[in-house]
Design a protein around this motif. Structure first.
Motif, mmCIF file in Angstrom:
data_model
loop_
_atom_site.group_PDB
_atom_site.id
_atom_site.type_symbol
_atom_site.label_atom_id
_atom_site.label_comp_id
_atom_site.label_asym_id
_atom_site.label_seq_id
_atom_site.Cartn_x
_atom_site.Cartn_y
_atom_site.Cartn_z
ATOM 1 N N GLN A 317 40.537 50.061 38.962
ATOM 2 C CA GLN A 317 39.384 49.455 39.606
ATOM 3 C C GLN A 317 38.225 49.501 38.627
ATOM 4 N N CYS A 318 37.521 48.376 38.467
ATOM 5 C CA CYS A 318 36.427 48.320 37.504
ATOM 6 C C CYS A 318 35.379 47.335 37.988
ATOM 7 N N GLY A 319 34.293 47.238 37.250
ATOM 8 C CA GLY A 319 33.259 46.272 37.580
ATOM 9 C C GLY A 319 33.672 44.864 37.176
ATOM 10 N N ALA A 320 32.956 43.875 37.708
ATOM 11 C CA ALA A 320 33.301 42.474 37.429
ATOM 12 C C ALA A 320 33.183 42.154 35.944
ATOM 13 N N VAL A 321 32.090 42.592 35.318
ATOM 14 C CA VAL A 321 31.900 42.297 33.890
ATOM 15 C C VAL A 321 33.015 42.912 33.057
ATOM 16 N N ASP A 322 33.381 44.136 33.364
ATOM 17 C CA ASP A 322 34.457 44.803 32.622
ATOM 18 C C ASP A 322 35.785 44.076 32.823
ATOM 19 N N SER A 323 36.004 43.536 34.029
ATOM 20 C CA SER A 323 37.256 42.816 34.290
ATOM 21 C C SER A 323 37.355 41.569 33.417
ATOM 22 N N TYR A 324 36.241 40.849 33.266
ATOM 23 C CA TYR A 324 36.249 39.663 32.401
ATOM 24 C C TYR A 324 36.433 40.077 30.948
ATOM 25 N N ARG A 325 35.831 41.208 30.568
ATOM 26 C CA ARG A 325 35.992 41.688 29.199
ATOM 27 C C ARG A 325 37.457 41.989 28.911
ATOM 28 N N GLN A 326 38.135 42.623 29.847
ATOM 29 C CA GLN A 326 39.559 42.925 29.666
ATOM 30 C C GLN A 326 40.394 41.651 29.586
ATOM 31 N N ALA A 327 40.075 40.688 30.436
ATOM 32 C CA ALA A 327 40.824 39.422 30.430
ATOM 33 C C ALA A 327 40.629 38.685 29.116
ATOM 34 N N LEU A 328 39.378 38.639 28.630
ATOM 35 C CA LEU A 328 39.103 37.938 27.377
ATOM 36 C C LEU A 328 39.721 38.670 26.186
ATOM 37 N N ARG A 329 39.759 39.990 26.256
ATOM 38 C CA ARG A 329 40.397 40.755 25.180
ATOM 39 C C ARG A 329 41.884 40.415 25.086
ATOM 40 N N HIS A 330 42.524 40.258 26.246
ATOM 41 C CA HIS A 330 43.938 39.866 26.248
ATOM 42 C C HIS A 330 44.109 38.467 25.672
ATOM 43 N N LEU A 331 43.236 37.538 26.066
ATOM 44 C CA LEU A 331 43.336 36.174 25.542
ATOM 45 C C LEU A 331 43.135 36.152 24.030
ATOM 46 N N GLN A 332 42.273 37.051 23.515
ATOM 47 C CA GLN A 332 42.071 37.114 22.069
ATOM 48 C C GLN A 332 43.318 37.645 21.366
ATOM 49 N N THR A 333 43.981 38.625 21.981
ATOM 50 C CA THR A 333 45.232 39.134 21.419
ATOM 51 C C THR A 333 46.270 38.030 21.319
ATOM 52 N N VAL A 334 46.335 37.219 22.375
ATOM 53 C CA VAL A 334 47.267 36.089 22.359
ATOM 54 C C VAL A 334 46.851 35.087 21.291
#
Length: 346
Positions: A317-334
Motif C-alpha cells: 500500500q502506498c501513496g498515489a504519487v509513489d504508485s505512479y513512480r513505481q509504474a513509470l520505473r517499470h516502464l523505463q526498465t522495459v
C-alpha cells in the motif's frame, strides 16, 4: 474462465483463501448494499444533469472547456458504476446488474458493456500475467522486456520513449475504448449485439446533437476533444496504479490468494480518494472479492492486511504519487530493453 465477480471454486476447504473467505462471510461483508448504490446512481445522474444544464445555459463560449473537464470527471464516475455492475456488486440478480451496466456504459459514456465484461474477466482471472491478461498486452505501451526486444522500426522507437509518452497517450484512451467497443460488437455474433450497438448509436447521436446545437463547429470540435481526452486521462490514471509495476508471474506456480495480492497494490487515502478512484484504491481487496460492494472494501481492508501479515504475504500500500513512480520505473526498465539487440525469430 471464471465469471466476472465470482471467485474461483475453492478446491481445498483448508486453503488460506478459504479461511479468509469464512472470516469475510462471517462479518457480512459480501452482503449487497443496494441503498448505497441507489444514492450513488442518483447523485451521479444529478451531477450529469447539472453538467448538461450548465452547458446549455453557458452557450457559445470558450468557458465551455471548464464544463468539458467537469463532464470528463462525471463520465469517469459513470464508468465506475458500470464497473461495479459488471462485478455483480449492486444487485443479486445478473439481469438487474446488466441493465445498470448497459445504461451507464453503452448509453451514457459510449463503451460496450459486454465487451468490457469479457475483457475484464480475463484480467481478474490472470492479473498481470503476460499473454493472458489483456491489460498488459503489447500495444502503444509495452509491459515486458521480452516483448520490447522483439520490436522493430517505429514500434521500437515508441517503446524506447514510452515513459514520456505514457500520460499523453492516455488522452487517446477514450477514443481507443470507443473503437474497441464498436469493433468487438461488429465481430461478435450474439443476441445482445443489436441492443448494445443501438445504445452506442443513441449515445453518439445524443452527445453530438447537444454539442452541435449549442456550439459552432470549431468550438464543438474542441469541446469534444477536450472532454474525451480528459475522460481517457482520468480513467487511465485511475486504473494505472493498480497493477503496473507489480510482479508479472508466469502461468500457474501460485495459489489464487497470493496471485491476487502479490500482483496488486492499494492506494492510501480517505473518502476523497475513495470517490476519485471509484473504490479501485482498494485493489487488493477488490481482486480477492470481486463481487464485494464498493463501500465494504474499506471495511474489509484491515482484516485482509492483518491476514496477509500473519501468513507472510507481501501486502503493498502506498501513496498515489509513489504508485505512479513505481509504474513509470517499470516502464523505463522495459524501455531499456529496446537498447539491446532485437530478438530474431525463425
Amino acid at each position: 474462465m471464471t465469471e466476472l465477480g465470482v471467485a474461483p471454486a475453492i478446491r481445498s476447504q483448508g486453503s488460506d483463501y478459504a479461511e479468509l473467505m469464512r472470516q469475510v462471510r462471517g462479518a457480512g461483508l459480501l452482503e449487497r448494499r443496494t441503498a448505497y448504490y441507489y444514492v450513488k446512481i442518483g447523485v451521479t445522474a444529478a451531477l450529469l444533469a447539472a453538467g448538461i444544464a450548465a452547458f446549455v445555459i453557458i452557450g457559445d463560449s470558450w468557458w465551455q472547456l471548464g464544463i468539458a473537464a467537469y463532464l470528463a470527471a462525471v463520465f469517469a464516475q459513470l464508468g465506475f458504476v458500470a464497473h461495479d455492475a459488471g462485478h455483480q456488486q449492486i444487485f443479486r440478480r445478473r439481469p438487474a446488474n446488466a441493465v445498470v451496466g448497459l445504461v451507464h456504459a453503452n448509453l451514457l459514456i459510449g463503451f460496450s458493456y459486454g465487451w468490457w465484461v469479457s475483457k475484464h474477466n480475463l484480467h481478474h482471472a490472470h492479473p498481470n500475467e503476460p499473454g493472458r491478461d489483456p491489460d498488459v498486452a503489447a500495444g502503444a505501451i509495452v509491459f515486458t522486456p521480452q516483448e520490447a526486444r522483439t520490436l522493430r522500426g517505429p514500434a521500437r522507437l515508441l517503446a524506447r520513449w514510452q515513459v514520456w509518452l505514457f500520460f499523453p497517450l492516455l488522452l487517446l484512451e477514450s477514443a481507443n475504448l470507443h473503437a474497441l467497443s464498436v469493433g468487438s460488437l461488429l465481430r461478435r455474433r450474439n443476441r445482445h449485439n443489436s441492443l448494445e450497438l443501438g445504445l452506442l448509436l443513441l449515445h453518439a447521436a445524443g452527445f453530438l446533437a447537444v454539442v452541435l446545437l449549442v456550439l459552432p463547429p470549431v468550438k464543438a470540435l474542441v469541446f469534444v476533444v477536450v472532454q474525451q481526452g480528459l475522460f481517457g486521462l482520468y480513467l487511465g490514471c485511475a486504473f494505472a496504479p493498480n497493477h503496473k509495476g507489480m510482479p508479472m508471474p508466469e502461468s500457474g506456480g501460485t495459489d489464487y490468494l497470493r496471485r491476487q495480492v502479490l500482483t496488486s497494490r492499494n492506494i492510501r487515502g480517505g473518502r476523497v480518494t475513495d470517490w476519485a478512484l471509484g473504490g479501485l484504491n482498494y485493489q487488493i481487496e477488490h481482486h480477492l472479492f470481486p463481487s464485494m460492494p464498493r463501500p465494504n472494501l474499506a471495511r474489509v481492508q484491515p482484516l485482509v492486511r492483518e491476514f496477509c501479515v500473519r501468513h507472510g504475504i507481501d501486502y503493498l500500500q502506498c501513496g498515489a504519487v509513489d504508485s505512479y513512480r513505481q509504474a513509470l520505473r517499470h516502464l523505463q526498465t522495459v524501455a531499456n530493453a529496446t537498447l539491446r539487440a532485437p530478438v530474431t525469430t525463425t
